[in-house]
Design an enzyme around this catalytic site. Structure first.
Site, mmCIF file in Angstrom:
data_model
loop_
_atom_site.group_PDB
_atom_site.id
_atom_site.type_symbol
_atom_site.label_atom_id
_atom_site.label_comp_id
_atom_site.label_asym_id
_atom_site.label_seq_id
_atom_site.Cartn_x
_atom_site.Cartn_y
_atom_site.Cartn_z
ATOM 1 N N THR A 75 -1.182 7.444 -0.520
ATOM 2 C CA THR A 75 -2.498 7.328 -1.173
ATOM 3 C C THR A 75 -3.301 6.140 -0.644
ATOM 4 O O THR A 75 -4.506 6.057 -0.878
ATOM 5 C CB THR A 75 -2.327 7.110 -2.685
ATOM 6 O OG1 THR A 75 -1.657 5.848 -2.878
ATOM 7 C CG2 THR A 75 -1.486 8.218 -3.321
ATOM 8 N N ASP A 107 4.768 -6.739 9.577
ATOM 9 C CA ASP A 107 5.841 -6.453 10.533
ATOM 10 C C ASP A 107 5.797 -7.413 11.709
ATOM 11 O O ASP A 107 6.832 -7.872 12.197
ATOM 12 C CB ASP A 107 5.726 -5.006 11.046
ATOM 13 C CG ASP A 107 6.219 -4.006 10.012
ATOM 14 O OD1 ASP A 107 6.998 -4.409 9.120
ATOM 15 O OD2 ASP A 107 5.824 -2.833 10.092
ATOM 16 N N ARG A 157 0.857 -1.190 0.000
ATOM 17 C CA ARG A 157 0.000 0.000 0.000
ATOM 18 C C ARG A 157 0.882 1.226 0.000
ATOM 19 O O ARG A 157 1.738 1.383 0.857
ATOM 20 C CB ARG A 157 -0.860 0.046 1.264
ATOM 21 C CG ARG A 157 -1.918 -0.976 1.331
ATOM 22 C CD ARG A 157 -2.984 -0.602 2.322
ATOM 23 N NE ARG A 157 -2.481 -0.181 3.622
ATOM 24 C CZ ARG A 157 -3.256 0.191 4.619
ATOM 25 N NH1 ARG A 157 -4.564 0.219 4.454
ATOM 26 N NH2 ARG A 157 -2.767 0.544 5.777
ATOM 27 N N ASP A 183 0.411 -3.901 12.366
ATOM 28 C CA ASP A 183 0.890 -4.217 11.016
ATOM 29 C C ASP A 183 1.202 -5.717 10.948
ATOM 30 O O ASP A 183 2.179 -6.184 11.545
ATOM 31 C CB ASP A 183 2.138 -3.390 10.700
ATOM 32 C CG ASP A 183 2.537 -3.533 9.248
ATOM 33 O OD1 ASP A 183 2.752 -4.680 8.793
ATOM 34 O OD2 ASP A 183 2.614 -2.517 8.542
HETATM 35 C C1 PRP Z 1 -1.249 -5.050 4.450
HETATM 36 C C2 PRP Z 1 -2.102 -6.291 4.480
HETATM 37 C C3 PRP Z 1 -2.910 -6.150 3.228
HETATM 38 C C4 PRP Z 1 -3.125 -4.659 3.152
HETATM 39 C C5 PRP Z 1 -4.512 -4.370 3.660
HETATM 40 O O1 PRP Z 1 -0.195 -5.190 3.603
HETATM 41 O O2 PRP Z 1 -1.363 -7.472 4.538
HETATM 42 O O3 PRP Z 1 -2.288 -6.637 2.065
HETATM 43 O O4 PRP Z 1 -2.165 -4.050 4.020
HETATM 44 O O5 PRP Z 1 -4.809 -3.045 3.478
HETATM 45 P P1 PRP Z 1 -5.911 -2.544 2.457
HETATM 46 O O6 PRP Z 1 -7.090 -3.412 2.648
HETATM 47 O O7 PRP Z 1 -6.152 -1.123 2.894
HETATM 48 O O8 PRP Z 1 -5.342 -2.611 1.063
HETATM 49 P P2 PRP Z 1 0.933 -4.055 3.470
HETATM 50 O O9 PRP Z 1 0.619 -3.113 2.362
HETATM 51 O O10 PRP Z 1 1.187 -3.441 4.829
HETATM 52 O O11 PRP Z 1 2.177 -4.856 2.967
HETATM 53 P P3 PRP Z 1 3.022 -6.042 3.683
HETATM 54 O O12 PRP Z 1 2.142 -7.243 3.739
HETATM 55 O O13 PRP Z 1 4.166 -6.221 2.762
HETATM 56 O O14 PRP Z 1 3.432 -5.578 5.063
HETATM 57 N N1 URA Z 2 -2.400 -3.634 7.058
HETATM 58 C C1 URA Z 2 -2.044 -4.138 8.269
HETATM 59 O O1 URA Z 2 -1.080 -4.903 8.370
HETATM 60 N N2 URA Z 2 -2.771 -3.790 9.333
HETATM 61 C C2 URA Z 2 -3.825 -2.969 9.243
HETATM 62 O O2 URA Z 2 -4.457 -2.684 10.268
HETATM 63 C C3 URA Z 2 -4.168 -2.453 7.981
HETATM 64 C C4 URA Z 2 -3.439 -2.822 6.905
#
Ligand code: PRP
Ligand code: URA
Length: 209
Positions: free
Chosen positions: A108, A203, A104, A200
């Site tokens: 944005t 993380d 994400r 997160d």
């Molecule tokens: C997180 C999660 C989803 C997304 C959800 O990933 O694992 O893929 O955010 O958010 P949304 O519904 O608003 O799109 P992130 O972008 O943090 O990436 P990561 O898994 O690499 O940490």
């Molecule tokens: N992605 C995450 O990992 N946690 C949240 O709460 C939202 C998006």
């Protein structure tokens, strides 16, 4: 909503509570995500068709049932979806695994694709998309759109914690897709994090913060 299934099984709810706890460490978090994925996978596969076969037991013939119909594929959204793969593969060792890499954009909140590799026969499979978090729904909606653009017709979404906002987004963008989750949270904060959520997921799974 007819396409939204929230698992209220006590084991799943107990493990989700441990997952939310900020004192749960990386090792425990990873184990819990995998265990919950396996428990949920048990229900998500409930509608798999069966066919009858004749099997010879050591003492006679039995009419028994085995899984038939389309094969399954699982597609984790990188990174955090990776944490759910082993749990699903414990149940479905023959499932093929595709990967979609999305992050994400922090400003944005829009998903940006950086990787996509699917099984060669993905279009012939029932695909379950895995991601622990459904927040704005942007990432899952984009992942499902990519799959459909590649000709995949049967898609389910399995997440652990879903914000109502994200559920509404998927229902609107992909009314044909069933959503399976273990908890529905009401709020998102200004950074698109689910409140109370679990923080997160990527993380916490990989210890990167
Ligand atoms: C997180 C999660 C989803 C997304 C959800 O990933 O694992 O893929 O955010 O958010 P949304 O519904 O608003 O799109 P992130 O972008 O943090 O990436 P990561 O898994 O690499 O940490
Ligand atoms: N992605 C995450 O990992 N946690 C949240 O709460 C939202 C998006």
């Amino acid at each position: 909503m007819k396409n939204v299934f929230v698992f209220d099984h006590p084991l799943i709810q107990h493990k989700i509570s441990l997952l939310r706890d900020k004192n749960t460490n990386t090792k425990e978090f990873r184990e819990l995500v995998s265990e919950i994925a396996m428990l949920m996978g048990y229900e998500v596969t409930r509608s798999m068709p069966l066919k009858e076969v004749e099997i010879e037991t050591p003492v006679g013939m039995a009419t028994a049932r085995i899984i038939s119909g389309k094969k399954l594929g699982i597609v984790p959204i990188l990174r955090a979806g990776l944490g759910m793969v082993d749990g699903m593969l414990n149940l479905l060792p023959m499932a093929k695994v595709g990967h979609i890499g999305l992050y994400r954009d922090p400003d944005t909140l829009e998903p940006v694709e950086y990787y996509c590799k699917l099984p060669v026969d993905a279009v012939e499979r029932d695909i379950v998309v895995l991601d622990p978090m459904l927040a704005t729904g942007g990432s899952a909606s984009a992942a499902i759109r990519f799959l459909k653009e590649k000709g995949i017709q049967s898609v389910k979404l399995m997440c652990l914690i879903a914000a109502r906002y994200g559920i509404n987004r998927i229902v609107k963008d992909h009314p044909d897709v069933e959503i399976y989750c273990a908890a529905v949270d009401e709020k998102l904060n200004d950074h698109g994090y689910i409140i109370p959520g679990l923080g997160d997921a990527g993380d916490r799974l990989f210890g990167t913060k």
